[in-house]
Design a protein around this motif. Sequence first.
Motif, mmCIF file in Angstrom:
data_model
loop_
_atom_site.group_PDB
_atom_site.id
_atom_site.type_symbol
_atom_site.label_atom_id
_atom_site.label_comp_id
_atom_site.label_asym_id
_atom_site.label_seq_id
_atom_site.Cartn_x
_atom_site.Cartn_y
_atom_site.Cartn_z
ATOM 1 N N TYR A 229 55.452 10.158 90.366
ATOM 2 C CA TYR A 229 55.211 11.310 91.236
ATOM 3 C C TYR A 229 53.817 11.898 91.023
ATOM 4 C CZ TYR A 229 55.636 15.830 93.492
ATOM 5 O OH TYR A 229 55.425 16.923 94.290
ATOM 6 N N THR A 230 53.365 11.958 89.767
ATOM 7 C CA THR A 230 52.044 12.544 89.481
ATOM 8 C C THR A 230 50.940 11.758 90.171
ATOM 9 O OG1 THR A 230 52.849 13.333 87.332
ATOM 10 C CG2 THR A 230 50.454 13.239 87.653
ATOM 11 N N LEU A 231 51.012 10.435 90.055
ATOM 12 C CA LEU A 231 50.023 9.581 90.724
ATOM 13 C C LEU A 231 50.104 9.735 92.236
ATOM 14 C CD1 LEU A 231 47.960 7.231 90.802
ATOM 15 C CD2 LEU A 231 49.924 5.667 90.769
ATOM 16 N N LEU A 232 51.321 9.711 92.769
ATOM 17 C CA LEU A 232 51.506 9.813 94.219
ATOM 18 C C LEU A 232 50.943 11.117 94.758
ATOM 19 C CD1 LEU A 232 52.716 8.853 96.914
ATOM 20 C CD2 LEU A 232 54.875 9.916 96.214
ATOM 21 N N LYS A 233 51.292 12.221 94.119
ATOM 22 C CA LYS A 233 50.846 13.534 94.598
ATOM 23 C C LYS A 233 49.319 13.643 94.593
ATOM 24 C CE LYS A 233 51.412 18.480 93.738
ATOM 25 N NZ LYS A 233 52.022 19.509 92.853
ATOM 26 N N LYS A 234 48.697 13.236 93.502
ATOM 27 C CA LYS A 234 47.240 13.337 93.391
ATOM 28 C C LYS A 234 46.544 12.484 94.450
ATOM 29 C CE LYS A 234 43.405 12.572 90.167
ATOM 30 N NZ LYS A 234 43.023 12.125 88.797
ATOM 31 N N THR A 235 46.991 11.230 94.577
ATOM 32 C CA THR A 235 46.349 10.312 95.518
ATOM 33 C C THR A 235 46.606 10.722 96.961
ATOM 34 O OG1 THR A 235 46.747 8.538 93.919
ATOM 35 C CG2 THR A 235 46.080 7.887 96.132
ATOM 36 N N PHE A 236 47.826 11.114 97.242
ATOM 37 C CA PHE A 236 48.217 11.444 98.613
ATOM 38 C C PHE A 236 47.381 12.595 99.152
ATOM 39 C CE2 PHE A 236 50.717 13.578 101.864
ATOM 40 C CZ PHE A 236 51.220 12.531 102.606
ATOM 41 N N TYR A 237 47.310 13.692 98.405
ATOM 42 C CA TYR A 237 46.601 14.864 98.927
ATOM 43 C C TYR A 237 45.092 14.677 98.904
ATOM 44 C CZ TYR A 237 51.054 17.166 99.284
ATOM 45 O OH TYR A 237 52.334 17.479 99.661
ATOM 46 N N ASN A 238 44.605 13.784 98.046
ATOM 47 C CA ASN A 238 43.196 13.421 98.091
ATOM 48 C C ASN A 238 42.878 12.697 99.397
ATOM 49 O OD1 ASN A 238 41.105 10.982 97.418
ATOM 50 N ND2 ASN A 238 40.499 12.878 96.405
ATOM 51 N N GLN A 239 43.776 11.813 99.831
ATOM 52 C CA GLN A 239 43.587 11.092 101.088
ATOM 53 C C GLN A 239 43.681 12.034 102.289
ATOM 54 O OE1 GLN A 239 42.617 8.027 101.505
ATOM 55 N NE2 GLN A 239 42.674 7.471 99.330
#
Length: 411
Positions: A229-239
């Motif tokens: 989840y930590t990786l997903l959240k960071k990458t997703f909102y960066n995109q």
Amino acid sequence: MQAHIITIGDELLIGQVVDTNSAFISKKLNSIGIQVNQISSIQDQREAIIQTLDYASETADIIIITGGLGPTKDDITKKTLAEYFDDQLVFHQESFDNLKRIFDSRNLTISEVNRAQADMPSKATPIINRFGTASAMYFKQNRKHVFSLPGVPYEMKYLIDEKILPLLKTTLNLPYIINQTIITQGIGESFLAEIIEDWELNLPPYIKLAYLPSASRVRLRLSGKHEDYTLLKKTFYNQVEQLKKLIPQYIVSTNEEEIEEVLGEKLKEKNLTLATAESCTGGKIAHKITSISGSSTYYKGTVVSYATEIKKELLKIPEEIIKKHTVVNEEVALLMAQNVRKLLNTDIGIATTGVAGPNKGDDQKDVGTVFIAVVTPQKSFVKKYNFGTFERTQFIERVSNLAIQLTYNII
């Protein structure tokens, strides 16, 4: 995790009833990380149910069936499921108690036909439906999860939200999901895709983009799925932030709000009021604005001046202007916006006048021609547009959306 949705009912196949259940279930399953790989609508026939279950069992982990659980002879889903799972129907006391509660609340007597709704396959786990007389059923066999739900939409929705989703979330090891929809307006799908092509090509494999075009707008739906989840959240909102920087001038909303809702928020923020004068859109702009709860705080009303005499009598458009320019004209549109603003004592007036088709109007202007005017205390705007390639209902929808968008941009 893959899911197959099966809707049962002849009424679906002849177009008598629209299948809204599948859309609701698909959205709910997607929200917890379960992908729907197929939706099937089939007849109330034993062979069709068995064949579809066989196919779904080969391709999906979860099968959700709706329909065919009523008390009448044409509702054969329960008996067919009992046969399919090599089972038999047995009396289920809790289902009967629920059925009795509903009948007692309506001062009705339970018939033998209704009593049979309390019979359940012995291998199924009954799921009590507090809004209806037919219990849902849950079968688990060979690592497959099969649910059978009533087809009545409000009963199905309750069971999905309160029973099925919680069960799936606690039973299955599901990935984390993040979704966000960005609504754009004022640019076509192909042009939008060209602008964001490099960004899209460089998305990580666990983030997907879907284009959802509709009348005068394109929704961009970003979906992220990952076990971390930590990786997903960071990458997703960066995109998401990268995307917003590429097309800032076209973004209307980043949280699925429609343009009429975004406009309403801006009007409330600035303490402004609005009125509309509609000819070719026939009240569609008013309908969109008033579909938003609380719109009475900023929206005062409309004059649907479809007939020329209404433009003259209520909106005070001088007859000499109409004779000189016709009603589909820049000057007429501007006067309509100005005068409805005065008539209803608002800060802003919107007006539309045009030819929706399919035939030309009395003035022989081309079908699809429209003038949109927006008048505020500081500015008067009017412009001609042409939507000639669209049929009547599409024309009305697109003109209404554009008028609301222009108003949002101007204020």
